[in-house]
Design an enzyme around this catalytic site. Structure first.
Site, mmCIF file in Angstrom:
data_model
loop_
_atom_site.group_PDB
_atom_site.id
_atom_site.type_symbol
_atom_site.label_atom_id
_atom_site.label_comp_id
_atom_site.label_asym_id
_atom_site.label_seq_id
_atom_site.Cartn_x
_atom_site.Cartn_y
_atom_site.Cartn_z
ATOM 1 N N TYR A 286 0.800 -1.198 -0.408
ATOM 2 C CA TYR A 286 -0.210 -0.025 0.161
ATOM 3 C C TYR A 286 0.483 1.528 0.006
ATOM 4 O O TYR A 286 1.541 1.157 0.589
ATOM 5 C CB TYR A 286 -1.100 0.316 1.317
ATOM 6 C CG TYR A 286 -2.071 1.414 1.155
ATOM 7 C CD1 TYR A 286 -3.332 0.620 0.553
ATOM 8 C CD2 TYR A 286 -1.989 1.896 1.255
ATOM 9 C CE1 TYR A 286 -4.698 1.108 0.436
ATOM 10 C CE2 TYR A 286 -3.203 2.674 1.456
ATOM 11 C CZ TYR A 286 -5.079 2.331 0.944
ATOM 12 O OH TYR A 286 -5.169 3.473 1.577
ATOM 13 N N TYR A 331 -4.697 5.904 -7.787
ATOM 14 C CA TYR A 331 -5.846 4.766 -6.443
ATOM 15 C C TYR A 331 -7.286 4.730 -6.247
ATOM 16 O O TYR A 331 -8.612 5.406 -6.459
ATOM 17 C CB TYR A 331 -5.475 6.368 -5.271
ATOM 18 C CG TYR A 331 -5.659 5.937 -3.328
ATOM 19 C CD1 TYR A 331 -4.445 5.039 -3.723
ATOM 20 C CD2 TYR A 331 -5.875 6.437 -3.354
ATOM 21 C CE1 TYR A 331 -4.924 5.160 -2.044
ATOM 22 C CE2 TYR A 331 -6.921 6.516 -1.649
ATOM 23 C CZ TYR A 331 -6.106 5.597 -1.294
ATOM 24 O OH TYR A 331 -6.261 5.196 -0.231
#
Length: 382
Positions: A286, A331
């Protein structure tokens, strides 16, 4: 008494993935984005909405709930659904819970999705927080995610000598992957000079240390391993799924700010899969900010605590974020990491394919702004 845990390792699989284009202005609603990604994932698997009996998503008031998506697709009475409140920290828990539902027989085919107009409508990086702790931070100007992560990045720099150049190497390496990814928003190569020349956002983060705010959606089809083997694509098995949390770092409850909740979760995750860091062929870590990649390399055991900077500089370890990550592809709050891991394990990632990849780690936000985190280990079916 020892805990008796339900073992669902390798009993379920990702059978399909789907995306919408990643843009800065989708021009449509989040419901439309969700439906388009779901239909694309079902088509990838060779299925239709009539085959779906479960829906799962996560959101923070910025997406389409299963109660809206289901009827829009003709799924009027799902046997199981999940509408998880939360951001990137819970992104992989959604997939894990869908796999658990399928393995336990509550549903046979679940679609996990995330849809978000995060550039044109709901700006993810803007100031503001729903956390009750915010009342103690806002008076001091600590209001945006980049500011929170910047504090932890600076702590790591002061304690271990980590440098801005280490962060820059992560950004440059991921952009090189994005150049090979036709979905990526950012496909122009960058150098370390470009990184250091980009404007400050909040020290020590520059513009190129920060993820992209993106309009788009991503979806995954989860079904039994047996059924997946009869479908269109090579199944990718869910070998481990772990989620959990602890004391929020914002409350000062973590003694060492350079250690994330991922360090606590990692042993459970590896234990489920019967694997370790040395078994991981490709990792999707992440990357809301470059620092989160570096600290997860440590906390998931690829290098010792404090050695993340030199480890990044050395180029050792598995390939990381081969789609360009949130820094360069786009994203979508976690699920596009899982989708890229699936693509790598199906061996259909094109020019960015890691040769012979068999096992992947994909992770959620490691637990800084919120204490929760989650992660998956996926394997190519043999």
């Amino acid at each position: 008494m020892a805990k008796r845990l339900f073992n669902f390792a390798d009993r379920t699989a990702v059978a399909g993935v789907g995306y919408t284009p990643f843009t800065k202005d989708s021009g449509v609603s989040t419901l439309t984005l969700a439906c388009r990604a779901i239909l694309a994932a079902l088509d990838d698997a060779g299925l239709t909405p009539a085959d779906v009996d479960g829906l799962a998503t996560h959101r923070v008031g910025d997406s389409a709930a299963p109660s809206l998506v289901g009827p829009a697709l003709g799924i009027d009475d799902p046997a199981w659904y999940l509408d998880q409140f939360g951001g990137g920290s819970v992104s992989h828990a959604v997939v894990g819970q869908a796999a658990l539902a399928v393995a336990s027989g509550l549903a046979e085919t679940v679609v996990c999705y995330r849809a978000i107009n995060a550039r044109s409508e709901f700006r993810m990086g803007r100031a503001g927080s729903a956390s009750p702790e915010a009342q103690y931070q806002t008076p001091y100007g600590l209001v945006a995610p980049a500011q929170h992560f910047a504090l932890y990045a600076r702590a790591h720099m002061l304690k271990y000598g980590t440098t801005e150049q280490h962060f820059g190497q992560i950004a440059v390496r991921q952009r090189a992957y994005a150049v090979k990814n036709p979905r990526a928003l950012m496909r122009t190569p960058i150098t370390l000079d470009d990184h250091v020349g980009s404007r400050w956002i909040t020290e020590p983060f520059r513009l190129l240390d920060c993820c992209l705010e993106t309009d788009g959606a991503c979806a995954l089809v989860i079904t039994t391993a047996e059924r997946a083997r009869s479908l269109r694509r090579t199944p990718v098995l869910v070998s481990a799924a772990a989620w959990g949390g602890g004391t929020s770092a914002l409350s000062g409850g973590r003694a060492d700010p350079t250690v994330t909740a991922a360090a606590t979760l990692a042993p459970r995750l590896y234990g489920q899969a019967g694997a370790g860091p040395g078994d991981i062929d490709v990792a999707m870590l992440y990357d809301c900010f470059t620092y989160s990649v570096l600290v997860q390399l440590e906390d998931y055991g690829f290098c010792a605590k404090g050695e993340g900077g030199p480890f990044v500089a050395s180029g050792e370890g598995p390939p990381v974020n081969t789609h360009g990550g949130f820094l360069s592809e786009g994203y979508v709050h976690g699920l596009n990491h899982v989708a890229e891991a699936v693509s790598q394990l199906r061996w259909d990632a094109g020019d960015r394919q890691v040769p012979g990849a068999e096992t992947a780690l994909s992770t959620a936000q490691p637990g800084y702004v919120l204490p929760a985190t989650s992660a998956l280990i996926l394997r190519r079916d043999r």
